[in-house]
Design an enzyme around this catalytic site. Sequence first.
Site, mmCIF file in Angstrom:
data_model
loop_
_atom_site.group_PDB
_atom_site.id
_atom_site.type_symbol
_atom_site.label_atom_id
_atom_site.label_comp_id
_atom_site.label_asym_id
_atom_site.label_seq_id
_atom_site.Cartn_x
_atom_site.Cartn_y
_atom_site.Cartn_z
ATOM 1 N N HIS A 80 78.546 -5.709 -0.856
ATOM 2 C CA HIS A 80 78.843 -5.153 0.454
ATOM 3 C C HIS A 80 77.738 -5.547 1.437
ATOM 4 O O HIS A 80 76.556 -5.542 1.098
ATOM 5 C CB HIS A 80 78.962 -3.630 0.398
ATOM 6 C CG HIS A 80 79.680 -3.059 1.577
ATOM 7 N ND1 HIS A 80 79.038 -2.760 2.759
ATOM 8 C CD2 HIS A 80 80.993 -2.757 1.760
ATOM 9 C CE1 HIS A 80 79.930 -2.295 3.622
ATOM 10 N NE2 HIS A 80 81.117 -2.286 3.047
ATOM 11 N N HIS A 81 78.137 -5.897 2.661
ATOM 12 C CA HIS A 81 77.180 -6.411 3.643
ATOM 13 C C HIS A 81 76.127 -5.375 4.040
ATOM 14 O O HIS A 81 75.044 -5.721 4.521
ATOM 15 C CB HIS A 81 77.917 -6.902 4.890
ATOM 16 C CG HIS A 81 77.269 -8.094 5.543
ATOM 17 N ND1 HIS A 81 75.909 -8.190 5.757
ATOM 18 C CD2 HIS A 81 77.805 -9.241 6.036
ATOM 19 C CE1 HIS A 81 75.640 -9.335 6.345
ATOM 20 N NE2 HIS A 81 76.764 -9.998 6.512
ATOM 21 N N SER A 82 76.420 -4.091 3.845
ATOM 22 C CA SER A 82 75.430 -3.064 4.171
ATOM 23 C C SER A 82 74.201 -3.161 3.275
ATOM 24 O O SER A 82 73.124 -2.681 3.624
ATOM 25 C CB SER A 82 76.051 -1.667 4.041
ATOM 26 O OG SER A 82 76.507 -1.437 2.717
ATOM 27 N N CYS A 131 82.472 -5.134 5.927
ATOM 28 C CA CYS A 131 82.173 -6.531 5.612
ATOM 29 C C CYS A 131 81.598 -6.699 4.207
ATOM 30 O O CYS A 131 80.821 -5.869 3.736
ATOM 31 C CB CYS A 131 81.186 -7.103 6.619
ATOM 32 S SG CYS A 131 81.860 -7.271 8.280
#
Length: 481
Positions: free
Chosen positions: A148-150, A36
């Site tokens: 990046h969703h992380s 994601c």
Amino acid sequence: MKIKTGRQEPAGNKGEHDDQPLTPTARLFTAPEFNCYITAVIGLKSKIKRDVFIEGLEQTLLKHPRFSSILMNDNSQEQKWVRTKVVAEDHVIIPKIELENANADAFLESYVSDLTTIPLDTSKPLWEVHLVDLKTSDAQNVVVLKIHHSVGDGMSLMSLVHACTRKTSNHEELPSLPNENRLSSKSMAGYSRLIWMVMLVWNTLCDALKFIATTMFLKDTDTPIKGDFRLSKSKRMCLVHRTVDLEDIKLIKNAMKMTVNDVLLGVAQAALSEYLERRYGEHESKRNSSNMLKEIRLRACLLVNIRPTTGVQDLANMMAKGSKCKWGNWIGYMLFPLSLALHDDPLEHLRRVKSIIHRKKNSLEALLTFTSTKILIKMLGVVWAASLTSRTISNTTMSFSNLVGPTEEVSLYGHPITYIAPSAYGHPHALTMHFQSYMNKMTISLTVDPTAICDPHQLCDDLEESLRSIKAAVQERNATQ
């Protein structure tokens, strides 16, 4: 501008944020099923001054541990963040604009949509900034953030935006922090503490059973907006946005004794009813298509910040050791059933949403989904946890989120902002609705799979028209009282 792509080597020790293991949720966002990303399109009132902007990045983002760390696997295959030396120019992209006879808004839309097909370089910190020298209908120039969703969730990144901006009226001052405190059990009117506790347990149990059923077999109806993410892992998503008046939403909120989020859900429900009725009406009579709406099971995953306090938090407090308002991915979700129908009274959509939300607020469903994901990762590993979570979410239809932004005009490194349009992609939904307030405006961002929703601007029109009709109904009701 030439962008360097060489691998950056980890830097030496720089403090307590060095070599941090990924949290379980961050690990989930790196799995193939949930690769994601978060994007934010930010409109500016002035042309971008490249050198000033890069200097601003060096003084803010590059000092943040997550924006100056690369994602690495150690010998045990455990993922962790490792600090590295970062050169701002390596993360800044200035595209060459060749409009010819193309429309500027359409060009920007296509440019941002193309970014959804290009993964970030994992040999560098997982973010980039695109400085788009393009005058659109609502901005002189545009900045596009891709993260990046992380790295963090929407609340984390809004806190970061807060730290990177200053009031336009006073360039030395940080924006005011809009903040909402959660409602405590002691202040819940109409309930004794015992009854509240019983209902909390009962509602949570019911929601847990529905959550398990959704994972195992309970699927939403296959509608034209559901999509099928099994067909492709690298779909090109289409991102569009529309800005409406926040004061209209507040007028409805006050008249109906609801929250802004409740109003937005009601508007979304009304708009989807109109949109699907039109889509079905292409092949059915109006009467049949209206009856079909009532038989549809359509649920949204409502993204919920599970931190003890809501609202945008000060970045320094969020990064402090032991803080309750932690940086990272602290989001759960609730399965919200949308009741599709064409009502003569558009306020009926608000009443139905208010009834469901009232029960959902007295449930630990969001915390349950967050905790269950962490447990699954620890027990089964990321691969199995990602597969199960993807199965659950893909059995629903859409994602829905809402964030509060600055209440006054702010400037990003000296560039006044006109709007903020964030969204996310990579999860197994063909439709994501994100609402972002800023000053006296509300920006609606839609991320859609164009193979399912080929006319996202029409859906924006339906959202805008639904807000107008609901506002008119509220004004008419007030005039007769």
